[in-house]
Design an enzyme around this catalytic site. Sequence first.
Site, PDB file in Angstrom:
ATOM      1  N   HIS A   1       0.827  -1.207   0.000  1.00 53.01           N
ATOM      2  CA  HIS A   1       0.000   0.000   0.000  1.00 53.01           C
ATOM      3  C   HIS A   1       0.865   1.262   0.000  1.00 53.01           C
ATOM      4  O   HIS A   1       0.686   2.158  -0.813  1.00 53.01           O
ATOM      5  CB  HIS A   1      -0.926  -0.020   1.229  1.00 53.01           C
TER       6      HIS A   1
ATOM      7  N   CYS B   1      -3.423  13.072 -26.530  1.00 57.14           N
ATOM      8  CA  CYS B   1      -3.115  13.895 -25.372  1.00 57.14           C
ATOM      9  C   CYS B   1      -3.645  13.292 -24.070  1.00 57.14           C
ATOM     10  O   CYS B   1      -3.722  13.956 -23.065  1.00 57.14           O
ATOM     11  CB  CYS B   1      -3.643  15.312 -25.551  1.00 57.14           C
TER      12      CYS B   1
END
Length: 930
Positions: A456, A881
């Site tokens: 995590h 993009c």
Amino acid sequence: MSEETYVYSFEEGDGKNKQLLGGKGANLCEMTQIGLPVPPGFVITTSACREFYHQKKKLPDGLMEQVDKAMADLEKKTGKRFGDPENPLLVSVRSGAAMSMPGMMDTILNLGLNDQSVQGLAKLTNNERFAYDAYRRLLQLFGKVGLRVEDEHFDRVFDAEKDRMGVAQDSDLDAESLKRICKEFKKIIKEKTGGKFPDEPREQLRIAVEAVFASWMGKRAVDYRRQFHITPEMANGTAVNICTMVFGNMGEDSGTGVGFTRNPGTGENRLYGEYLMNAQGEDVVAGVRTPQPLKELRAHMPEVYRELEELRHTLETYYREVQDFEFTIEKGKLYCLQTRTGKMNAWALIRTSNDLVNEGLISEEEAILRIPPAMLEQLLHRRVNPNYDGVPLASGLAASPGAASGKIVFTADRAERLGRMGERVILVREETKPEDIHGFFAAQAILTSRGGRTSHAAVVARGMGKPCVSGCEELLIDSTIGEMRVGDLLLREGDIITIDGTGGHVYQGEVPLVDPEFVEDLLTLLEWADEYARIRVWANADTPEAALKAREYGARGIGLCRTERMFNQPERLPIMRELILAETTEERRKAINQLLPFQLEDFKSIFRIMDGLPVTVRLLDPPLHEFLPTSEELLFEINQLKSFSNSIGAIENLPYTMRILGKSLEEYIPAVETAVGEIEKIRLKKPDAELWKSKEELLQRVKNLSEVNPMLGHRGVRLGISYPEIYEMQIRAIMEAAAEVVKEGVKLQPEIMVPQVCTLQELLWVHKIVREVHDEVQAKHGVDVHMKFGTMIEVVRACMRAGRLAELAEFFSFGTNDLTQATFSFSREDAENKFLPLYKENEILQDNPFEILDVKGVGRLMMITIEWGRRTRKDLVVGICGEQAGHPAAIEFCHDIGVDHVSCSPPRVPIARLAAAHAALKQGSRMPMV
Ligand code: ADP
Ligand code: MG
Ligand code: MG
């Protein structure tokens, strides 16, 4: 029937065939053949290993006979005999697959010794200590690798003997001690296996070869291959290398070490490495004693040092690459035992790429290709000053790159509290959980004692771009009492440490850091890259600051300038809100006229910065409610106002209530009544009435604007068509700004891009405004403004109508974030929070398509779009993009399907430039697109 050749001597093996001989074996053959001092030996092929598994873990027929022949050959070369009690030939049995898997498989040293020949060896060398040191190593390694006796049993005996003799180092044990250890080791083998250590050398050899083959499927090796995605095509089975022993443990004129032909941390062109005197094999790596830096060998053994220098030059000239090699010195004579490509960090890779080209060793193409583009990521962060030579307090996994110093805090809450007060803090935990997220925001860096690169802490830190060291097991962290121990050292909250997430180290105190910098060498390399690349790299930049960065990093244009960010600034937001709340066109125009000058200035400064390059401005895209507070925020404020007026009412009632309550409160009543008088004055002023009303109105408006699926709702060109004044203002701002800077002499190519288009009619509608404003502005300023008109492609229907859209659009730009959502029918947030992790875990999807371009689905749509678009307009310019655009794999794909430019965030521009060159240079070796 001629049987397969499984065995190749170092003189005859084909050094280019790593698949067959393994990396280590192939290089041993090559080094032998170019005349380097490699002890004689031979390689058993990976094909024999595959056959071994094919036959349910039995050595292939004829293999041991071929080995016998090769051993006889070794005997001839060395003048010793395998198993000779007086002058025994000893060998090492080493693993080595096509891909390097450091430490994953096993090696046995000094094979061929037994109770008799160890005495012969002692006599022959007149060095009893050496002979028994070699023997105890064989017993341990053979016991461990060949007979699966756990290391700890041997270590226990060894440590006990050291204790008994009161010595700290293994090299201080004398012959008598080593003899005792050998005896104990044999006893352990007997106890643990029920069998006995095989005295017969040929038997030892057979078991050792089988054990090396078996280690290929050992848990460690299998896990490693899975972790690093090593497929059978890349490496299938291990080879076995049998190599005549040379001895670094023959006394103080002997030793062993590892060297790099250049410094792998800086790339400096100098011999680099470590060595240990009177040691063998893994001692340097295993850390049984602290090794010395190689430069000290120059004073200690000048002749050997000179030979090492020579070795380094020969290796580099031959391999044309930085090498990481193993060597052993036996009584002053140097032997080379292994070489492979040196692993380097990004700085060293860049520097050596330049140097090797300048030295004429490699070509520019090779210099580019030897740097994986993603490695440039390391350059984007602060780091520990490379000249700093302090010793880390502890080391763990380099989980997220960058470096930072700060005060230790042990909980997310403390991190947040101190962070708010402006402290720089490092969040230190055993491991982190989702509920610690606020601590991540406040911390400069994260340190954990448990968890890997996918823990995590590591994942979240990388996502936020914060440095992180995870799995730093040497640390004993007790967050409940707020303490961290490393060995004898005790650290508490507030103590300063430095985290180096690039190298995986933790330092005590503040360590000098350097900002990410663009070294000259990188600039040169990127210039080369630009020469070979076809696809160009543009940047996404919404502000003048970002545009500056884009230029600095070498972007060839702005592929996406989002105008909404410009409205989100504090002094503009209120005007934007007025605009949204306006009931009439008149009111709307008033607000818009206030916004125009801001937009104009924004565009002017961006245009000036991008002088000579294209700037693609996207008209307003997000739904309007994004500029308003949420209804939750508004309800909260309205409730505050309500409780204000309730409180006033309650205070006004207080004197009556007090009277009812009786005599005991009587004396306080006059004072309260005076106060109530004051409070009444406040009430009569009605300070909250206006605000309340406006908040209620706003709430109403927010409710009206609220949509079930805002991302599929009233946004993009749909919004532009509903409120034409907004697009007109933006277009005017672009044109006016362009005209003004053109007059200043700036060479400018503004490109107007319409978002969310799905039909030509929408484009026609916007195009009409563009034409009118364009003409008007050119006439007004008396200059020509060259501009382009185009559309984003982010709706599936737009892909299908590409041929029509290209009638009007001079360029397409793939907005792959939205296009991915539309293609999968996944909403990104929901997907990433709810089911994508599960999909990845169960291999339903390989990757998160919002991070890694989904070539098979979204990519296919892109291919069709480009093809149809260019059928209508041959010179249609195509860009991409989306967020995925900066990733090397996406760039490769875009290269292949004829995209002209990719646009990514400014810091990723260097990575993309390098990746664009890779895409072009590796084109020939890729599977053709189907
Ligand atoms: P690894 O792949 O783990 O490095 P190696 O097979 O290279 O394993 O060997 C482990 C260690 O033993 C290395 O330090 C190597 O240099 C040393 N070594 C291997 N063979 C010999 C040999 N014939 N003589 C001396 N040292 C050897
Ligand atoms: Mg090795
Ligand atoms: Mg979009």
